[in-house]
Design an enzyme around this catalytic site. Structure first.
Site, PDB file in Angstrom:
ATOM      1  N   LYS A 125       0.807  -1.233   0.000  1.00  0.00           N
ATOM      2  CA  LYS A 125       0.000   0.000   0.000  1.00  0.00           C
ATOM      3  C   LYS A 125       0.836   1.277   0.000  1.00  0.00           C
ATOM      4  CE  LYS A 125      -3.831  -2.280   0.206  1.00  0.00           C
ATOM      5  NZ  LYS A 125      -4.342  -2.644  -1.089  1.00  0.00           N
ATOM      6  N   GLY A 127       2.722   2.104  -2.719  1.00  0.00           N
ATOM      7  CA  GLY A 127       2.930   2.511  -4.104  1.00  0.00           C
ATOM      8  C   GLY A 127       3.746   1.504  -4.895  1.00  0.00           C
ATOM      9  N   GLY A 306      -5.613   4.129  -5.244  1.00  0.00           N
ATOM     10  CA  GLY A 306      -6.038   5.471  -4.873  1.00  0.00           C
ATOM     11  C   GLY A 306      -7.299   5.367  -4.040  1.00  0.00           C
TER      12      GLY A 306
END
Ligand SMILES: Nc1ncnc2c1ncn2[C@@H]1O[C@H](COP(=O)(O)OS(=O)(=O)O)[C@@H](OP(=O)(O)O)[C@H]1O
Length: 345
Positions: A125, A127, A306
C-alpha cells in the site's frame, strides 16, 4: 549481469583429437596391415584438412550467432524487476500491456528468462504497483507480466520453475531471496505510515475498532495494517541478509507527486541510463495521480489504486502518531536518512 553465453564452451568445441603417443605408433608397425588400418580407424579418426576447415567454420558461425544473441539479450534487458507483495493479478495483466510498449510475453521471445536482478520488497500500500508500472517504461527493464507468488506459495516448485514463470511476504522471504541471488538489488518503497495504515473499511468494522485493542484501548500491535507500517522491523529482516547498500528506499509519497524524480533515482541505483523522463507522465486530474503516455494513450493504474482515506478519530490519530514515532526514528537512524511525513510535521 547474468545471462551471457559462457565462454568456456568455446575451447570445448574447438579441442582437436590428440595424436597418439610416439611409443604407440611404434608398436603399430609390428601389426599386419589390415589390423593396423582397423586400429588406426578405431583409435583416432584422422580429420582431413577439408573436414577440419568445415568443422572450424561451423564452430565459428555458431559462436558468432550465440554471441550476437547474447549481446541482444543484454541490451534489451539489463534489469528484471519484480514485486514480492502484491495483489490484483487481473489488474496487472491488463496494466502490463502498457509499459514500455511491449507486452511481457513478447519481450521474452528474444530474451532469456532470468531470475530477477531486482525485487520490490514492499511496503504494501505504499505505491509498489506504481513503482513497478513506471519502471516498466524503461527499455532496459523487464517486469513480470503477472504475479507468481513464488516466495510464499510456490517456493517448493523450485528456482527453475520460478525462472520459467516469471513473484508476498512472510518471515523467511529475505533468506529465500538471498539464497536465490545474494547480490540482487532491492527496492523498498515506503510512505507516511499512518496514510499507509488507514483505509476505508466496510462500515461494520470501523478502522477505530481494528486499530485499538478492545481491552487495553491501546494501539493494537497485532493488527496487520499497523504491523506493516513499522518499517524498521521489515527492514531489519532484510538487513540480516543484505547490506544497506543493496537496498534503495523509494519515497512513496514523492512517487505520487513527482514520479519521474523517484524513478530517476531508481535508474541510478540500478546503474541504468536515464530514460523515464518527466515528459512521459501526464496528470490525471480526476484521480489526482500521474499516468504515463504511450502510443497516444494515457495509461493509468487500475481504479482500485487510490483509495479513500477517511478522517479518523483525533484521539486515535494522536495515539497512532505517538505509537509510530519511536519506530520511525529507529528507521531513520538505520537508513541514515529522514522522511518529512505529514503526520509528524
Ligand atoms: N500513479 C499512481 N496511480 C495510482 N496510485 C498510485 C500512483 N502512485 C502511487 N500510488 C499509490 O499506490 C498506492 C497503492 O499501493 P500498492 O500498489 O503498493 O498497493 S498493494 O499493496 O499492491 O495493494 C495507492 O494508495 P492508496 O491511495 O492508499 O490506495 C496510491 O496512493
Amino acid at each position: 549481469m547474468k545471462g551471457g553465453i559462457k565462454t568456456s564452451l568455446g575451447p570445448k568445441y574447438l579441442r582437436l583429437p590428440q595424436h597418439p603417443p610416439a611409443t604407440a605408433t611404434a608398436t603399430t608397425h609390428a601389426l599386419p596391415e589390415k589390423q593396423l588400418e582397423r586400429a588406426k580407424a578405431s583409435r583416432c579418426p584422422k580429420l582431413s584438412r577439408y573436414k577440419l576447415m568445415a568443422a572450424t567454420f561451423v564452430v565459428t558461425v555458431t559462436v558468432v550467432i550465440l554471441g550476437f544473441a547474447c549481446l541482444r539479450s543484454r541490451q534489451s534487458t539489463l534489469a528484471t524487476c519484480l514485486q514480492t507483495n502484491s495483489l490484483d493479478r487481473d489488474v496487472w495483466q491488463q496494466d502490463s500491456q502498457g509499459g514500455n510498449g511491449s507486452p511481457s510475453h513478447l519481450r521474452y521471445s528474444h530474451t532469456k528468462r532470468h531470475l530477477p536482478h531486482c525485487l520490490i520488497i514492499g511496503a504494501r500500500k505504499a505505491g509498489t504497483r506504481a513503482l513497478l508500472y513506471f519502471l516498466n517504461l524503461h527499455s532496459q527493464i523487464q517486469t513480470a507480466g503477472r504475479e507468481i507468488h513464488f516466495f510464499d506459495m510456490n517456493y517448493e516448485q523450485g528456482l527453475e520453475w520460478y525462472r520459467k514463470q516469471m513473484p508476498f511476504s512472510f518471515k523467511d522471504v529475505p533468506e529465500r531471496v538471498y539464497r536465490m541471488n545474494s547480490s540482487v538489488k532491492l527496492l523498498l518503497i515506503i510512505r507516511d505510515p499512518i496514510d499507509r495504515t488507514v483505509k476505508r473499511h466496510k462500515p461494520i468494522i470501523p478502522f477505530e475498532k481494528l486499530a485499538l485493542d478492545q481491552e487495553t484501548f491501546e494501539i493494537n500491535k497485532s493488527y496487520t495494517a499497523i504491523k506493516r507500517s513499522i518499517y524498521v522491523r521489515h527492514l531489519q529482516r532484510w538487513l540480516q541478509f543484505f547490506p544497506l547498500s543493496q537496498i534503495h528506499i523509494v519515497d512513496g509519497d514523492h512517487l505520487v507527486t513527482k514520479p519521474w524524480e523517484e524513478i530517476a533515482k531508481v535508474e541510478e541505483f540500478l546503474g541504468l541510463e536515464h530514460q523515464i523522463t518527466q515528459d512521459k507522465f501526464t496528470l490525471n486530474k480526476t484521480r489526482g495521480f500521474y499516468c504515463f503516455r504511450a502510443h497516444d494513450m494515457d495509461h493509468c493504474l487500475a481504479e482500485g489504486k487510490g483509495r479513500q482515506h477517511p478522517d479518523i478519530d483525533p484521539y486515535i490519530l494522536k495515539k497512532l502518531i505517538a505509537f509510530f514515532e519511536p519506530f520511525n526514528e529507529k528507521f531513520f537512524d538505520r537508513i541514515g536518512r529522514r522522511f518529512e511525513w505529514r503526520h509528524w510535521q
